[in-house]
Design an enzyme around this catalytic site. Structure first.
Site, PDB file in Angstrom:
ATOM      1  N   HIS B 441       5.079  -4.987  -1.834  1.00  0.00           N
ATOM      2  CA  HIS B 441       5.315  -3.545  -1.659  1.00  0.00           C
ATOM      3  C   HIS B 441       4.048  -2.803  -1.215  1.00  0.00           C
ATOM      4  O   HIS B 441       2.964  -3.339  -1.250  1.00  0.00           O
ATOM      5  CB  HIS B 441       5.946  -2.911  -2.906  1.00  0.00           C
ATOM      6  CG  HIS B 441       5.093  -2.900  -4.130  1.00  0.00           C
ATOM      7  ND1 HIS B 441       5.381  -2.095  -5.199  1.00  0.00           N
ATOM      8  CD2 HIS B 441       3.983  -3.602  -4.474  1.00  0.00           C
ATOM      9  CE1 HIS B 441       4.471  -2.288  -6.144  1.00  0.00           C
ATOM     10  NE2 HIS B 441       3.621  -3.187  -5.736  1.00  0.00           N
ATOM     11  N   GLU B 442       4.246  -1.603  -0.746  1.00  0.00           N
ATOM     12  CA  GLU B 442       3.153  -0.782  -0.186  1.00  0.00           C
ATOM     13  C   GLU B 442       2.440  -1.481   0.966  1.00  0.00           C
ATOM     14  O   GLU B 442       1.225  -1.360   1.120  1.00  0.00           O
ATOM     15  CB  GLU B 442       2.139  -0.392  -1.265  1.00  0.00           C
ATOM     16  CG  GLU B 442       2.703   0.221  -2.525  1.00  0.00           C
ATOM     17  CD  GLU B 442       3.559   1.446  -2.268  1.00  0.00           C
ATOM     18  OE1 GLU B 442       3.424   2.059  -1.195  1.00  0.00           O
ATOM     19  OE2 GLU B 442       4.396   1.767  -3.115  1.00  0.00           O
TER      20      GLU B 442
END
Lengths: 595, 595
Positions: B441-442
């Protein structure tokens, strides 16, 4: 279309091109077989996998086994699947006809079994344990024990386990405390606790046959005082019918990270009067017998790890081919349509790495299976001995390399799927969790590395070690001067690194503190494993280069995976070799108080 | 005695010896603070972690959030824990006093937050998202928006999220399709679907403030036509009280491998008339604003990954000190008592590797936090600019290195515990599962590596790159001729490798197909990351060598972990450098059809 469980073309390549399984038919034991019967068996396994295992894998993972204080409850779909595989003969694929087996070569059975392992993950673990239990009793038990225990197991009425680990002694078998006392009728009464016993309780079969390590009262301390007992869940009458419940109780279930198709149990033997047990072979030789099962189990663990890696690779490959997202750096136009993610170089890297790891690992396991066939059925005594030696030598690598790099491959499968890989709508995160047990059970990676360096390399005057190197050299010789001369040269240099490192370590084992000499054994296992896998990739590459025109895409893939392994992985051995030849003491010298 | 969540002595070292957090007090913004207030805040975090988070972590993992078609249900213990952390001020530790904050330096808050992350894993993720959401609106929203949305978030009444990912466009933000139409009152109506929205629905707070990326009708295609909107779960009246439910619906929950303390949701915006949204800043500049939050989120992700690695290390260390098993190879007598497993060289290796990874990663994250403080509050404009540049440059590494090597550390913690590491009686397998999201994620590792090589290195005429190298060189210079001269020399050689590799790649980016030049960017990130971590270990080693007598065991541990990293890890960069300077095309050339 769903992702295939395994790549059929690759299995064909492994079985008939890399390993000449068809040649087995010339041996008397396999005379009834043919490529057709081999393929039919594999096909049956695939069908069972598709019909019974793939559809339930998520449910098996979510609805874990429960224990109500009396009995274990599994979801009923597990019994249906296990029964289907049992009825199709997969407990006894390699066993003698007279014991109800199919007398298949293990190299063929291993491929068929891999369909079940890949699809059902640990659901089919019950079968492999039962089979290994049978094999041990067949090798070391009495005719009566084979009749009484093996036949019902081969037929699927009974299941089998191996019960070694104790709460106070995990890998340290020398310290096990389960005890056995001889009774007047010649049987024994077994008392003690075992943990992490896979398949230790369930109602999939009428009865469960535990093979239990215990210490006869008065036996020597340490590993030389360990005996092996058959301890059934239910006693069995003369006529083969079930008698009383034996004094074996389930004391708890473990809740595992993965592998939830198979119960992991804590068992209590002899809470009342002692569990009735029957000695296998002679007293105090139990550990040697158990190693029969453990060696087989170690090859099975490696093969299962490789199969789970292969299926994760297939799943993520399928996903990458269908999932559009983003653009490659050269596509400057944001209006151009997104590409399928398989077009991204880094996704190709993650797929190639999975291919290199999983197909390399699987080739190693099939080599192990073929050697296991050869040690029993090769035409000459000399060939049988040579096969036994090489298999014995390779076992720690067959167990460990797939167990270390299989989860690594599954980790990459998660990454290929991104956020979708992290959720249970896709099975890849489960594959990882299932596979993560493999570097732990049947001897951890650390223990395997000590087995390799301290036992297998020096054994018989380096005979196994030299035999292994000679095999690798043959492939190098075959490749030299040809299309893959560069890879031959690189492998030759790697072999020299391996030899130099080994000599340095053998010297240190004589001249330096042994704890220091063995301190980096895991790096040695890594180094040797990488050389062996590179060797098996070069073997695959040679076939691919020779047959390129016949199936260009498939063989190009083989060549590219080989190149990946040689360029991205094999060079790592120089780093490990330096640590080993330096006799690096960083870990050895570290003190508890410094942490 | 239970394992500590984090090692207090090490946190003290990091904060006051490696990073001179006390010096911050001289700055006006932090003038009310002192080492005592810093420590009190950290201590409060530790107490909340011990009292509210550790006791529930297994339950949080087992009893996943459920969705009954209308509402999300979490176990009530989560609210108790989140409320305790909120009341203690941890949503607003770094915020202005006037917004309800504590005006703590981020470098201090990051340490305190790490107690909550390490103990509660993702349970406290709600807080960090809310805080990052506030920071974005404070930076780019209007005074009215700050009043209306930020103040209730800082006070713990409202929560915040970031909503970017869509079903058809994961990492490919250019393709997002959520749309926004301007209404007569100046607000917008937002329509579209978002997935993987962490904390996207729950009843922990009165209201949830989503920051949503969407495309205003008629906006340019690609990333240049993306705007950012505040879209609340409930509309808010003039007086701050809650109004009607906005047209935002939970369409489903994802069941994740780990991180189960925080819901991951699919949200549907505008199924009826369109969800009311309020534009942040100007139209079509949304992605730039979102990067404000994303950059902060990336540092948070790295810090969380490091914290989870640190706590897994502490747990497995504690276990290894108390668990007797086996003997070291030199103990030939089977009657000698088993040793605690920390005496085994390979267990020491796995603990040292965890120490090297987790403390190295944490040092990098605190460096990032300190730079974030400096870019706002350093005394001179020049210093602030320099801090901004270096932080911007390091962000892909701060996000990724802990995310890649943190799970690696957690994997080793599992292995230290053996079979016990694989079951949920111990939290280490959960730590692994929790941490496994971080490379995804990110911005995935692949995306971060492209950001580093294609954007951060070339930016501003290599200014960030050069600044980073200059910092590393300073530490080398300080170490040369001293006790750690050998490590200084090795790092100097590593820096030369990094420079040579970078120059070669920059050349390739000009002269060769860009897709080829960037094909191995992940290896470049690995290489650069390892050099940076080695640098931070040398910095730690210099302090340890200078102060050795003052606290011998602790500093010996630091020196040994540094040596471990230099001997076992840093040499890997030569392998990666060769792949990069060869401009290896194995992955780039691989074809879909060959797999």
């Amino acid at each position: 279309m769903a992702a295939p469980i395994l790549c059929e073309r690759d299995l064909e390549f492994m079985l008939y091109e890399l390993f000449d399984a068809e040649a087995m038919i010339a041996r008397e034991r396999y005379a009834d077989h043919s490529r057709e019967t081999f393929n039919a068996t594999i096909n049956t396994a695939r069908q069972i996998a598709e019909k019974y295992l793939v559809p339930i894998r998520q449910k098996v993972d979510t609805d874990q086994p429960t224990f109500d204080g009396k009995e274990v409850h599994l979801i009923p779909e597990i019994k249906t699947a296990v029964d289907a595989a049992t009825e199709a003969g997969f407990v006894s694929a390699t066993a003698d006809y007279e014991l109800g087996g199919m007398q298949l070569p293990l190299v063929v059975a291993a491929v068929a079994n891999s369909y079940l392992s890949a699809a059902g993950s640990t659901t089919t673990g019950y079968l492999w344990l039962t089979s290994a239990n049978c094999n041990l009793i067949e090798a070391h038990g009495s005719a009566e024990q084979i009749e009484k225990w093996v036949k019902p197991m081969r037929a699927g009425r009974f299941a089998g386990t191996m019960a070694m680990t104790e709460p106070g002694a995990g890998s340290g078998l020398a310290d096990l405390t389960t005890s056995a006392v001889k009774a007047e009728d010649g049987s024994y009464r077994v008392t003690g606790s075992k943990i992490f016993i896979s398949g230790g309780d369930h109602s999939l079969n009428e009865n469960i046959v535990h093979l239990v390590l215990a210490r006869v009262k008065g036996a020597p301390k340490g590993v030389k005082g360990i005996s092996l007992f058959i301890v059934p869940k239910f006693l069995v009458n003369e006529d083969g019918s079930l008698g009383d419940r034996n004094d074996v109780a389930l004391s708890g279930l473990f809740h595992k990270m993965g592998g939830r198709g198979q119960t992991s149990t804590a068992l209590s033997f002899g809470e009342k009067d002692g569990a009735v047990g029957y000695l296998v072979g002679e007293e105090n030789k139990g550990l040697a017998y158990m190693f029969h099962m453990m060696n087989e189990a170690r090859v099975m663990v490696g093969t299962g790890a490789a199969a789970t890696a292969l299926t994760g690779y297939q799943y993520s490959l399928h996903y990458a081919r269908e999932r559009p997202q983003g653009r490659v750096p050269s596509q400057k136009d944001p209006l151009s349509p997104p590409v399928n993610i398989i077009e991204h170089a880094d996704v190709k890297r993650m797929l190639l790495a999975q291919k290199a790891y999983s197909e390399g690992a699987f080739a190693l396991c099939l080599l192990g299976a073929q050697l296991a066939d050869d040690e029993k059925t090769a035409p000459t005594e000399e060939e049988r001995k040579a096969a036994h030696l090489l298999l014995d030598f390779l076992t720690p690598m067959i167990k460990t390399w797939p167990s270390e790099y299989g989860p690594e491959a599954n980790d990459l499968a998660i990454q290929v799927l991104g956020g979708h890989g992290y959720i249970n709508e896709h099975p890849v995160e489960m594959f990882y969790r299932d596979n993560r047990l493999n570097p732990i059970h049947e001897g951890t990676t650390g223990i395997q590395s000590l087995d390799l360096l301290a036992r297998k390399v020096p054994m018989k005057n380096l005979a196994g070690y030299k035999a292994c190197l000679a095999e690798i050299q043959k492939t190098i010789d075959a490749a030299q001067g040809g299309e893959l001369a560069a890879e031959a040269e690189q492998l030759s240099a790697a072999l020299a690194t391996l030899q130099r490192t080994t000599e340095s370590l053998l010297g240190a084992m004589m001249e330096k503190p042994i704890d220091l000499a063995l301190a980096n054994s895991v790096k040695y296992l890594d180094l040797f494993g990488h050389v062996v896998i590179a060797w098996l990739w070069l073997k695959q590459g040679l076939i691919a280069a020779a047959k390129l025109e016949a199936d260009a895409n498939f063989y190009q893939g083989k060549l590219q995976a080989m190149r990946y392994f040689f360029r991205y992985e094999l060079p790592l051995i120089e780093v490990w070799s330096k640590i080993l030849t330096d006799l690096d003491g960083t870990c050895y010298e570290m003190q508890d108080a410094w942490f």
